[in-house]
Design an enzyme around this catalytic site. Structure first.
Site, short mmCIF file in Angstrom:
data_model
loop_
_atom_site.label_atom_id
_atom_site.label_comp_id
_atom_site.label_asym_id
_atom_site.label_seq_id
_atom_site.Cartn_x
_atom_site.Cartn_y
_atom_site.Cartn_z
N ASP A 1 -2.08 -17.69 5.44
CA ASP A 1 -3.11 -18.53 4.85
C ASP A 1 -3.75 -19.44 5.89
O ASP A 1 -4.95 -19.73 5.83
CB ASP A 1 -2.56 -19.34 3.67
CG ASP A 1 -1.20 -19.95 3.95
OD1 ASP A 1 -0.33 -19.24 4.47
OD2 ASP A 1 -1.00 -21.13 3.62
N ASP B 1 -5.84 -6.42 5.53
CA ASP B 1 -6.95 -6.07 4.65
C ASP B 1 -7.81 -7.29 4.37
O ASP B 1 -9.04 -7.27 4.47
CB ASP B 1 -6.38 -5.50 3.34
CG ASP B 1 -7.41 -4.73 2.53
OD1 ASP B 1 -8.58 -4.66 2.95
OD2 ASP B 1 -7.03 -4.17 1.49
N LYS C 1 3.39 -13.98 6.36
CA LYS C 1 3.73 -14.98 5.36
C LYS C 1 5.25 -15.14 5.33
O LYS C 1 5.89 -15.17 4.27
CB LYS C 1 3.18 -14.57 3.99
CG LYS C 1 3.22 -15.67 2.93
CD LYS C 1 2.41 -16.89 3.30
CE LYS C 1 2.47 -17.93 2.17
NZ LYS C 1 1.88 -19.22 2.60
N TYR D 1 0.81 -1.21 0.00
CA TYR D 1 0.00 0.00 0.00
C TYR D 1 0.85 1.27 0.00
O TYR D 1 0.30 2.37 -0.09
CB TYR D 1 -0.93 0.01 1.21
CG TYR D 1 -2.01 -1.02 1.12
CD1 TYR D 1 -3.31 -0.69 0.73
CD2 TYR D 1 -1.73 -2.36 1.41
CE1 TYR D 1 -4.29 -1.66 0.64
CE2 TYR D 1 -2.71 -3.32 1.31
CZ TYR D 1 -3.98 -2.97 0.93
OH TYR D 1 -4.95 -3.93 0.82
#
Length: 467
Positions: free
Chosen positions: A333, A357, A232, A161
């Site tokens: 995930d 998000d 991640k 972002y």
């Protein structure tokens, strides 16, 4: 401080919120800027402000009152000033410290990519805070939505972002590709395709630590049981993996007496159960397969176990760790599955920007969707509370949209201001209204026996249910 912004005078009866001695000072008659919002924002704001004013009046009996002050962004600002986000609007929020806003459109044709992102970056609102909980009676696609009750702290200024990217085929991206392929990747078997667009994903120590610090402070203040770092890092080792490491680092360095990491809890718990356990035996228990590892790795795990016990067993041992805030981490995930099948195990999630998000919307879907999902963008001195959904222009000015997102964001704002009695009144009255099945069309079509009401009528029923 100026007496007006965008040519609009400040309310004569109000006083500005100030920042002194490291804290916001909230007067009994604060001036609070608001951005009405685009599309359905007009209907939503008109309904929401009635609820806020009614709750404050009901609780404080006129001793406290918010003096609302309109500032402009989005379509209304462009129509009046030929500017999607006037400098005076940003100045007003900066000077007055706390604001609330409806949904804003994304300008077409270049310039500002997102007004929401621009406000966050200009005011350094580095934490997006999204509480997600279930209100009785809300239709849900899962069997036990009441088990989900989390607060998501999403880093708000970095990650993808940051808007640092170059379009495929441009001279700028060709220059970057030449540098990456011919210098940074020289001698490796890696190469970026020449027809690629390129984006940069910055994640800093500063951005990470201040976000995780705020999440842990919230956990301490609210007696939360855990803070989970969502990342991640198994793939992106030097960005999201670093987010994980820096998160653990600040937890240990600044909150040592109040927290325990998940791995530390295993080490301490093992010794609690068997006081004769050796360092080596403990190490094998927390690192399965250690006996087959290289000697250097074994030594590192032994050192970790010894360091943990030498440092905190006196303060955290003999079951004391069970009363500490658990700091753990989960792969991004995996957390999508966890919040569905084991939601009660999670309390506070601290995440980089993109992960936050995704997960905030996924959680909201379990408890009624974005129509009643509140949010706040918070920095050290400033905060903007906002609708978390879009403008839905096809429903604009039809008085049909659920105003719950802005109403509950206003509830968050009142809590932030220290006016929690009014916040709880709004929360209780909104839940009572939903339980009576007096709801807008988005809920009515999913609820058997519900009565469909207008946006304005929903607000009216909430006010009636304030008692």
């Amino acid at each position: 401080m100026p007496s007006s912004y965008n040519g609009v005078a400040l309310p004569a009866g109000g006083s500005p919120i100030t920042f002194q001695n490291g804290k916001l000072q909230i007067p009994d008659n604060p001036i609070v800027p608001y951005i009405e919002g685009d599309g359905t924002g007009r209907d939503i704001w008109a309904a929401s402000v009635r609820v806020f004013d009614a709750a404050v009046q009901r609780v404080f009996g006129g001793k406290r009152k918010i003096h609302w002050y309109e500032v402009f962004a989005g379509e209304k600002a462009f129509t009046r000033f030929a500017n999607w986000l006037p400098d005076a609007t940003v100045d007003a929020i900066r000077d007055l410290h706390i604001a609330i806003k409806g949904p804003l459109t994304t300008p077409v044709g270049g310039g500002i990519r997102s007004l929401n992102v621009a406000l966050r970056q200009l005011l350094d609102l580095y934490a997006c805070i999204r509480p997600v909980r279930y209100y009785q009676g809300v239709p849900s696609p899962v069997k036990h939505p009441e088990q989900l009750n989390v607060v998501i702290f999403r880093e708000n200024t970095e990650d993808v972002y940051a808007g640092i990217e170059w379009e495929q085929g441009t001279p700028e991206v060709k220059k970057l590709l030449d540098f990456l392929n011919n210098q940074m990747l020289a001698g490796t078997n890696k190469r970026i395709r020449e027809d690629s667009g390129i984006g940069i994903k910055p994640i800093s120590i500063t951005g990470t630590k201040r976000l995780v610090r705020m999440a842990i402070q919230h956990a301490i203040k609210n007696n939360s049981k855990s803070v989970t770092l969502v990342h991640k890092g198994n793939i992106q080792k030097f960005t999201e993996g670093a987010f994980r490491e820096w998160g653990y680092e600040i937890a240990r360095d600044e909150f040592r007496g109040q927290v325990v990491t998940e791995r530390e809890s295993w080490i301490i718990g093992n010794l609690d159960q068997d006081s004769k356990l050796t360092i080596e035996q403990n190490a094998v228990m927390i690192e399965p397969g250690l006996e087959f590892a290289a000697e250097a790795f074994k030594r590192a795990i032994y050192d970790e176990v010894k360091r943990c016990l030498d440092t905190i067993y006196v303060s955290h041992g003999k079951g004391a760790w069970k009363k500490k805030i658990m700091i753990n981490d989960r792969i991004a995930d995996s957390i999508f599955q966890q919040v569905i099948i084991r939601p009660s195990e999670y309390d506070i999630l601290a995440t980089p920007n993109l992960n936050g998000d995704y997960i905030s919307d996924a959680c909201a879907a379990q408890v009624g969707g974005l129509g009643i999902a509140p949010g706040a963008n918070v920095g050290d001195q400033h905060a903007i509370f906002e609708a978390t959904h879009g403008t839905a222009p096809k429903y604009a000015d039809k008085d049909v949209i659920n105003p719950g997102s802005v109403i509950l964001s206003g509830m968050m704002m009142l809590d932030y201001m220290g006016w929690s009695e009014a916040a709880r009144l709004i929360e209780t009255a909104l839940e009572a209204t939903i339980q009576k099945k007096l709801v807008t069309y988005d809920f009515e079509r999913q609820m058997q026996g519900a009565t469909k009401v207008k946006t304005s009528e929903f607000a009216g029923h909430i006010i009636e249910n304030m008692g």
